[in-house]
Design a protein around this motif. Structure first.
Motif, PDB file in Angstrom:
ATOM      1  N   UNK A 169      -3.274   9.213   7.424  1.00  0.00           N
ATOM      2  CA  UNK A 169      -2.817   8.698   6.144  1.00  0.00           C
ATOM      3  C   UNK A 169      -4.005   8.395   5.237  1.00  0.00           C
ATOM      4  N   UNK A 170      -3.842   8.712   3.951  1.00  0.00           N
ATOM      5  CA  UNK A 170      -4.775   8.262   2.924  1.00  0.00           C
ATOM      6  C   UNK A 170      -4.080   7.174   2.126  1.00  0.00           C
ATOM      7  N   UNK A 171      -4.687   5.998   2.082  1.00  0.00           N
ATOM      8  CA  UNK A 171      -4.075   4.848   1.431  1.00  0.00           C
ATOM      9  C   UNK A 171      -4.618   4.636   0.026  1.00  0.00           C
ATOM     10  N   UNK A 172      -3.778   4.052  -0.816  1.00  0.00           N
ATOM     11  CA  UNK A 172      -4.255   3.533  -2.086  1.00  0.00           C
ATOM     12  C   UNK A 172      -4.959   2.203  -1.870  1.00  0.00           C
ATOM     13  N   UNK A 200       3.711   5.148  11.975  1.00  0.00           N
ATOM     14  CA  UNK A 200       2.534   4.509  12.538  1.00  0.00           C
ATOM     15  C   UNK A 200       2.797   3.027  12.710  1.00  0.00           C
ATOM     16  N   UNK A 207      -5.030   5.950  15.850  1.00  0.00           N
ATOM     17  CA  UNK A 207      -5.897   6.031  14.676  1.00  0.00           C
ATOM     18  C   UNK A 207      -6.708   4.750  14.550  1.00  0.00           C
ATOM     19  N   UNK A 252      -8.830   2.670  11.498  1.00  0.00           N
ATOM     20  CA  UNK A 252      -9.084   2.548  10.069  1.00  0.00           C
ATOM     21  C   UNK A 252     -10.023   1.375   9.834  1.00  0.00           C
ATOM     22  N   UNK A 257      -7.874  -0.679   0.314  1.00  0.00           N
ATOM     23  CA  UNK A 257      -6.932  -0.102   1.256  1.00  0.00           C
ATOM     24  C   UNK A 257      -7.657   0.381   2.503  1.00  0.00           C
ATOM     25  N   UNK A 258      -6.916   0.585   3.573  1.00  0.00           N
ATOM     26  CA  UNK A 258      -7.537   1.101   4.801  1.00  0.00           C
ATOM     27  C   UNK A 258      -8.132   2.491   4.586  1.00  0.00           C
ATOM     28  N   UNK A 261       0.317  11.473  11.908  1.00  0.00           N
ATOM     29  CA  UNK A 261       1.032  10.465  11.131  1.00  0.00           C
ATOM     30  C   UNK A 261       2.058  11.077  10.193  1.00  0.00           C
ATOM     31  N   UNK A 300       0.838  -1.197   0.000  1.00  0.00           N
ATOM     32  CA  UNK A 300       0.000   0.000   0.000  1.00  0.00           C
ATOM     33  C   UNK A 300       0.872   1.245   0.000  1.00  0.00           C
ATOM     34  N   UNK A 310      -9.617   5.838   6.640  1.00  0.00           N
ATOM     35  CA  UNK A 310      -9.540   6.522   7.930  1.00  0.00           C
ATOM     36  C   UNK A 310     -10.918   6.640   8.572  1.00  0.00           C
TER      37      UNK A 310
END
Lengths: 114, 116
Positions: free
Chosen positions: A102-105, B105, B33, B35, B42-43, B100, A90, B45
């Motif tokens: 965090x913003x994940x793909x 993290x 956090x 998620x 993907x995770x 973060x 990721x 938020x």
């Protein structure tokens, strides 16, 4: 708003071959960029991160990534893949201001053939 | 502890039941956090705490979701009247520093929720 695109859902490589996983981000200012790996039944583990400075960053397990602002990319590379590298990868971004999360793909699943 | 600990690892709930998921972060970590990770995604938020203060809950999908961290350490994510779309892995992460973007993290292994 910040976003991350990982265009490859699934990649298969042979053991010993080189690897490149693509990541494109969208963010108006200076991004902080990360690559995480998730093995089955394991938590996400940080491979490497880019905050500033040298655009080529080294991480754990022999991985590296290059930040290219002109292409809004942060591709992950490894010169020689090992069978134990099979996992989900990721890419993630966070901005230097505002939201701290965090913003994940959506991830790239790597399969390694013997 | 040595890492972020989450419990239960697996939870099966009937639609309409309430569930509570626990996160025990690394001792001394300021930030925490939550998620949500749907299958094949993907995770995403959900919410963020700095010590006991919930600084960002913009990712909580509905008012059925509630999180707390009353003493600035252990956190609980509560989902009321669970729906099938709540089925996912819920990940908790902690960081020594605030936010973060300033520190690594550390993620737990997650709690897999299945709503029947």
């Amino acid at each position: 708003a910040q976003s991350v695109t990982q265009p490859d859902i699934h990649i298969t490589v042979s053991e010993g071959a080189s690897l490149e996983l693509r990541c494109n981000y969208s963010y108006g200012a200076t991004p902080y960029l990360f690559w995480y790996v998730q093995s089955p039944g394991q938590g996400l583990q940080l491979l490497l991160k880019y905050f500033s400075g040298d655009t080529l960053v080294q991480g754990i397990k022999g991985f590296e990534a290059e930040f290219k602002r002109s292409q809004s990319s942060f591709n992950l590379r490894k010169p020689s893949v090992h069978w134990s590298d099979a996992a989900e990868y990721f890419c993630a971004v966070v901005g230097d201001t505002g939201r701290r999360a965090l913003t994940f793909g959506s991830g790239t699943r790597l399969q390694v053939q013997p | 502890g040595a890492g972020v600990s989450q419990s239960p690892r697996y939870k099966v709930a009937k639609r309409g039941q309430d569930v509570a998921l626990r996160c025990d972060p690394i001792s001394g970590h300021v930030s925490l956090f939550w998620y949500q990770q749907a299958l094949g995604q993907g995770p995403e938020f959900l919410t963020y705490f700095q010590n006991e203060a919930q600084l960002d809950k913009s990712g909580l999908p509905s008012d059925r979701f509630f999180a707390e961290r009353p003493e600035g350490s252990v956190s609980t994510l509560k989902i009321q009247r669970t729906q099938q779309e709540d089925s996912a892995v819920y990940l908790c992460a902690s960081s020594f520093t605030g936010g973060s973007n300033t520190g690594e993290l550390f993620f737990g292994e997650g709690s897999r929720l299945t709503v029947l």
